[in-house]
Design a protein around this motif. Structure first.
Motif, PDB file in Angstrom:
ATOM      1  N   THR A 149       0.810  -1.218   0.000  1.00 33.56           N
ATOM      2  CA  THR A 149       0.000   0.000   0.000  1.00 33.56           C
ATOM      3  C   THR A 149       0.844   1.269   0.000  1.00 33.56           C
ATOM      4  O   THR A 149       0.661   2.148  -0.845  1.00 33.56           O
ATOM      5  CB  THR A 149      -0.931   0.003   1.211  1.00 33.56           C
ATOM      6  OG1 THR A 149      -0.157  -0.123   2.416  1.00 33.56           O
ATOM      7  CG2 THR A 149      -1.915  -1.144   1.133  1.00 33.56           C
ATOM      8  N   ALA A 153       2.047   1.218  -3.932  1.00 32.77           N
ATOM      9  CA  ALA A 153       0.915   2.023  -4.397  1.00 32.77           C
ATOM     10  C   ALA A 153       1.151   3.512  -4.171  1.00 32.77           C
ATOM     11  O   ALA A 153       1.050   4.322  -5.099  1.00 32.77           O
ATOM     12  CB  ALA A 153      -0.359   1.572  -3.686  1.00 32.77           C
ATOM     13  N   VAL A 482      -7.012  -3.114  -1.364  1.00 35.05           N
ATOM     14  CA  VAL A 482      -7.016  -2.442  -2.669  1.00 35.05           C
ATOM     15  C   VAL A 482      -7.765  -1.117  -2.580  1.00 35.05           C
ATOM     16  O   VAL A 482      -7.381  -0.124  -3.214  1.00 35.05           O
ATOM     17  CB  VAL A 482      -7.643  -3.361  -3.734  1.00 35.05           C
ATOM     18  CG1 VAL A 482      -7.765  -2.647  -5.067  1.00 35.05           C
ATOM     19  CG2 VAL A 482      -6.813  -4.621  -3.895  1.00 35.05           C
ATOM     20  N   SER A 486      -6.057   2.295  -3.528  1.00 33.53           N
ATOM     21  CA  SER A 486      -6.674   3.137  -4.558  1.00 33.53           C
ATOM     22  C   SER A 486      -6.913   4.549  -4.044  1.00 33.53           C
ATOM     23  O   SER A 486      -6.735   5.533  -4.777  1.00 33.53           O
ATOM     24  CB  SER A 486      -7.993   2.517  -5.018  1.00 33.53           C
ATOM     25  OG  SER A 486      -7.794   1.218  -5.533  1.00 33.53           O
ATOM     26  N   MET A 490      -5.427   7.885  -5.678  1.00 31.23           N
ATOM     27  CA  MET A 490      -6.324   8.966  -6.090  1.00 31.23           C
ATOM     28  C   MET A 490      -5.943  10.292  -5.442  1.00 31.23           C
ATOM     29  O   MET A 490      -6.062  11.359  -6.055  1.00 31.23           O
ATOM     30  CB  MET A 490      -7.767   8.612  -5.728  1.00 31.23           C
ATOM     31  CG  MET A 490      -8.473   7.706  -6.704  1.00 31.23           C
ATOM     32  SD  MET A 490     -10.246   7.592  -6.339  1.00 31.23           S
ATOM     33  CE  MET A 490     -10.759   9.290  -6.594  1.00 31.23           C
TER      34      MET A 490
END
Length: 552
Positions: A149, A153, A482, A486, A490
């Motif tokens: 994460t 990410a 997820v 996300s 964003m």
């Protein structure tokens, strides 16, 4: 003294021109392809036969479950830290001397993070099961949750966003001056960028706030890596309050060292016009960080040896004077030379690029060996159970995979240098007397986008902690990790939305209306005269026609 050493003016290349590669570039590309092919072949053997072909074994049974792969992952993430940090600091503090290396630093960050993710996959026994289970069932208490994460990410995506935003101007130039076969790529990257004062002002705001938000994420991501080791109280040698800050400092030293090596190699192979002053500034950062990390090492060893528990003293003696003493001597010797060489050059006010390149290479060797000394000895010699001490020696499979990851980083940097300028082009002087025009639609869209991202982060993180699951082991929402990742992506994509969103077309102003943005600071007499000149005065009626009698 800084002005005396770093007085070399920085030179920017002519925009829109890609460098012509020399023979060394083709040699490095061939080496990178060969290393990548070797790593892929070795990894296919590991997938076919299992982890038995590696040197990793179960802790407590004479081996270590984490070895060269995890050490390589921590090392590569550390390299990425310095890259984006140098680029962000150069923009925040307006260090123009570091601007020629900012894009190379950002590219090195992205390449290192991609290679680090492959190192984590290589460490998993069944990477397919890991990729299937991690997005759905990962817990924040798992080390791979933060890897998935925050590092992959959040950290990687924010670096890509910064790289995209800062390259839009040069992409717009390359649409006109670049190779015809790649102009579709340049148009996609430019995203309609026009060299207008409004675009210039928005770009400055976006890069400034993006740099501010990325720096806390960098510290959080690298502290998370340190906490993976530092908060394990049941593993002697890892449980330490200095683990997280030492991870950050060593990451900065190894990352700046790799950036120096990359800049020197690219400048020689591609003829990039990067001044020596940029490399000299990086050399000053290098010796400062090496000195701080050497101090941390002395403090940690003295604490563990003088007043630490028995097993902590055992692990410390194993590293300093036991089976790992040679590796410890290599690591400390390389880090000390990485400090001494640029420090002596700084004192003599005679910096040398070749000397800094040697110091940078030594620092990276010492950093990789030190990562191994952090990961391995606590597993082989730090068990609380009455077990015999183990050993760990990487197999040729692990060394081949390591070569493949390094080849991947090399190929990403070298190939990208042939399709996009690695040094920022000369920027036109765009000045604006009045502030940006009000754009409430853009603000509302960005605020709504950011609010949605924050909501996804809150929902995904709380459900990943199983706060809604009650007695169930699985999260209530499917793919909760997820959702959290996300939301993080964003949130950083808000910068792209703010900059790329088309502006509203405005009606041209009437020439009879006063531009108050330009006249609010004028003297009262001038302002009154301007207002009187634009007043709508009634038109006097025409005179009445004269009568025939009045004519002579």
């Amino acid at each position: 003294m800084l002005q005396r050493i770093y007085a070399t003016p920085h030179v920017r290349p002519r925009p829109g021109v890609l460098p012509t590669p020399r023979a060394g570039w083709y040699v490095l590309v061939a080496l990178g392809l060969g290393a990548l092919a070797l790593g892929l072949w070795a990894y296919t053997i590991q997938l076919d036969r299992g982890d038995i072909v590696t040197g990793m074994r179960d802790p407590g049974r004479g081996g270590a479950a984490w070895g060269l792969y995890i050490s390589l992952y921590v090392y590569l993430v550390g390299i990425s830290f310095a890259g984006i940090t140098v680029a962000s600091i150069a923009r925040l503090l307006k260090l123009h001397v570091l601007e020629p290396v900012a894009r190379i630093a950002e590219l090195l960050t992205i390449a290192s993070l991609v290679a680090g993710a492959t190192a984590v996959l290589a460490d998993l026994g069944r990477s397919d099961r890991g990729l299937a289970s991690l997005p759905a069932l990962a817990r924040p208490s798992s080390p791979f949750y933060g890897t998935f994460t925050l590092v992959v990410a959040g950290y990687l995506f924010s670096s890509v966003v910064a790289f995209f935003v800062t390259g839009r101007r040069d992409a717009a130039r390359m649409v006109r001056d670049g190779p015809r076969a790649l102009r579709w790529f340049y148009r996609l990257w430019a995203s309609g960028y026009r060299f207008t004062p409004e675009e210039h002002a928005r770009h400055g705001r976006t890069t400034f706030w993006l740099a501010i938000t990325i720096l806390p994420l960098l510290v959080t991501a690298h502290s998370t890596l340190g906490f993976i080791f530092g908060i394990q109280a049941g593993r002697p040698g890892w449980y330490s309050a200095l683990m997280a800050p030492s991870f950050i400092v060593l990451a900065g030293a190894s990352g700046i060292g790799m950036l120096i090596l990359t800049v020197v190699i690219l400048r020689r192979m591609l003829g990039l016009r990067i001044p020596d002053a940029s490399i000299h500034w990086l050399g000053s950062f290098l010796w400062v960080l090496c000195l701080v990390y050497l101090y941390f090492t002395v403090v940690e060893e003295l604490t563990a040896t003088y007043a630490g528990p028995a097993l902590d003293r055992h692990v410390a003696h194993t590293i300093v004077a036991g089976p790992f003493s040679r590796s410890f001597a290599v690591a400390i010797g390389c880090l000390f030379l990485g400090f001494a060489i640029p420090f002596v050059q700084y004192l003599r006010a005679k910096p040398s690029v070749a000397g800094l390149a040697i110091a940078a290479g030594l620092v990276n060797i010492g950093a990789l060996v030190k990562r191994l000394l952090i990961v391995v000895p606590s597993q082989t010699h730090g068990s609380y159970l009455a077990l015999e001490d183990g050993r760990y020696a990487p197999s040729w499979i692990e060394w081949a995979v390591l070569a493949g990851t390094i080849g991947l980083v090399l190929l990403i940097v070298l190939v990208f240098a042939r399709i996009f300028p690695l040094v920022h082009g000369e920027e036109p002087a765009l000045e604006r007397d009045a502030p940006l025009p009000r754009d409430p639609v853009r603000k509302l869209v960005c605020l709504g986008w950011a609010a949605t991202a924050i909501a996804l982060i809150a929902v995904g993180l709380t459900d990943s902690f199983r706060l809604w699951s009650g007695t169930e082991l699985d999260p209530r929402l499917p793919m909760a990790p997820v959702i959290f990742a996300s939301g993080v992506m964003m949130l950083f994509a808000t910068a792209i939305v703010y900059e790329v969103l088309p502006a509203r077309r405005r009606r041209p102003r009437s020439p009879r209306i006063v531009d108050r943005a330009r006249t609010h600071a004028a003297p009262r007499t001038v302002l009154a005269a301007a207002l009187r000149a634009t007043e709508r005065r009634p038109i006097p009626p025409p005179p009445p026609p004269s009568s025939p009698r009045s004519q002579p």
